[in-house]
Scaffold this active site. Structure first.
Site, mmCIF file in Angstrom:
data_model
loop_
_atom_site.group_PDB
_atom_site.id
_atom_site.type_symbol
_atom_site.label_atom_id
_atom_site.label_comp_id
_atom_site.label_asym_id
_atom_site.label_seq_id
_atom_site.Cartn_x
_atom_site.Cartn_y
_atom_site.Cartn_z
ATOM 1 N N GLU A 111 -0.662 0.546 -6.049
ATOM 2 C CA GLU A 111 0.455 0.062 -5.009
ATOM 3 C C GLU A 111 0.689 -1.162 -4.913
ATOM 4 O O GLU A 111 1.786 -1.595 -4.857
ATOM 5 C CB GLU A 111 -0.064 0.864 -3.754
ATOM 6 N N GLU A 145 4.258 -2.529 -5.897
ATOM 7 C CA GLU A 145 5.133 -3.249 -4.677
ATOM 8 C C GLU A 145 5.289 -4.503 -4.815
ATOM 9 O O GLU A 145 6.214 -5.324 -4.265
ATOM 10 C CB GLU A 145 4.632 -2.710 -3.297
ATOM 11 N N GLY A 165 0.780 -1.299 0.039
ATOM 12 C CA GLY A 165 0.012 0.011 0.100
ATOM 13 C C GLY A 165 0.790 1.187 0.144
ATOM 14 O O GLY A 165 2.154 1.205 0.155
ATOM 15 N N GLU A 201 11.399 -7.574 -0.448
ATOM 16 C CA GLU A 201 10.958 -8.805 -0.587
ATOM 17 C C GLU A 201 9.478 -8.731 -0.585
ATOM 18 O O GLU A 201 8.921 -7.934 -0.077
ATOM 19 C CB GLU A 201 11.323 -9.980 0.464
#
Length: 162
Positions: A51, A55, A35, A105
Site C-alpha cells: 500500500e 499510494e 495504507g 497528492e
C-alpha cells in the site's frame, strides 16, 4: 460478521511525515498515512509495504508496530469488524508519486504542521502524536530469529516489546 483487515505505514524522515491525500469516499480531500486493505494471502506487513508503494511511490519495510485500531460498524447487510495495524516503516528508496486514482497528492509534511491541520484525519494525528512522544524503542518490534511452530503457517511473524 464480516472482518476487514488493513495496514498502514508511518514514515518519518527529518521531522517530516509521509502523507497521502485521499481522492474518494468518506476521507476524500483529507490527508492520512498511506495504507489499505490486506489482500488474500498477504500478511499485515506485506499489505503495508504494498500500500505504501502503490499510494506514494516509496519502498519501505516495517520496523515495529506502533498502533492498532479496531472498530465495529454497521453496513447494509450486517456488521463489520475492522482491524488496522500501523507500522513504523523504514524508507528504502523511491520517489514521491501519487497513483492518480485513489490518491491525489503525496508529500512529506512537517510533523508540527500535520498535528495542527484540520484536513489530516484524527487517527493519523493521534498515531503521530503518540509516536513523537514515546521512546524510540517503545512499541512492538519484529522478532528477527525464526520461531519454531507446530502449525503449518505459510508466513509467520512475531512482534514483542524490547
Amino acid at each position: 460478521m464480516r472482518v476487514a483487515c488493513s495496514a498502514g505505514g508511518l514514515i518519518v524522515k527529518d521531522n517530516k511525515v509521509l502523507l497521502v491525500k485521499i481522492a474518494y469516499g468518506a476521507n476524500k480531500d483529507y490527508w492520512m498515512i498511506p495504507g489499505g486493505f490486506v489482500e488474500e494471502g498477504e500478511t499485515f506487513e506485506e499489505a503495508a509495504i504494498r500500500e505504501v508503494k502503490e499510494e506514494s511511490g516509496i519502498v519501505a519495510r516495517p520496523k515495529r508496530l506502533v498502533g492498532v485500531r479496531t472498530g465495529t460498524k454497521e453496513l447494509q447487510n450486517g456488521l463489520e469488524l475492522g482491524i488496522y495495524f500501523i507500522f513504523e516503516m523504514e524508507l528504502i528508496s523511491g520517489d514521491l508519486l501519487a497513483d492518480g486514482s485513489e490518491i491525489s497528492e503525496v508529500q512529506f509534511r512537517p510533523v508540527d504542521e500535520v498535528l495542527k491541520d484540520s484536513q489530516v484525519i484524527s487517527l493519523t494525528q493521534e498515531i503521530l502524536r503518540t509516536y513523537t512522544n514515546t521512546l524510540p524503542n517503545s512499541g512492538l518490534s519484529k522478532v528477527e530469529n525464526p520461531i519454531q511452530t507446530n502449525n503449518k503457517y505459510i508466513k509467520y511473524d512475531v512482534y514483542t516489546s524490547l
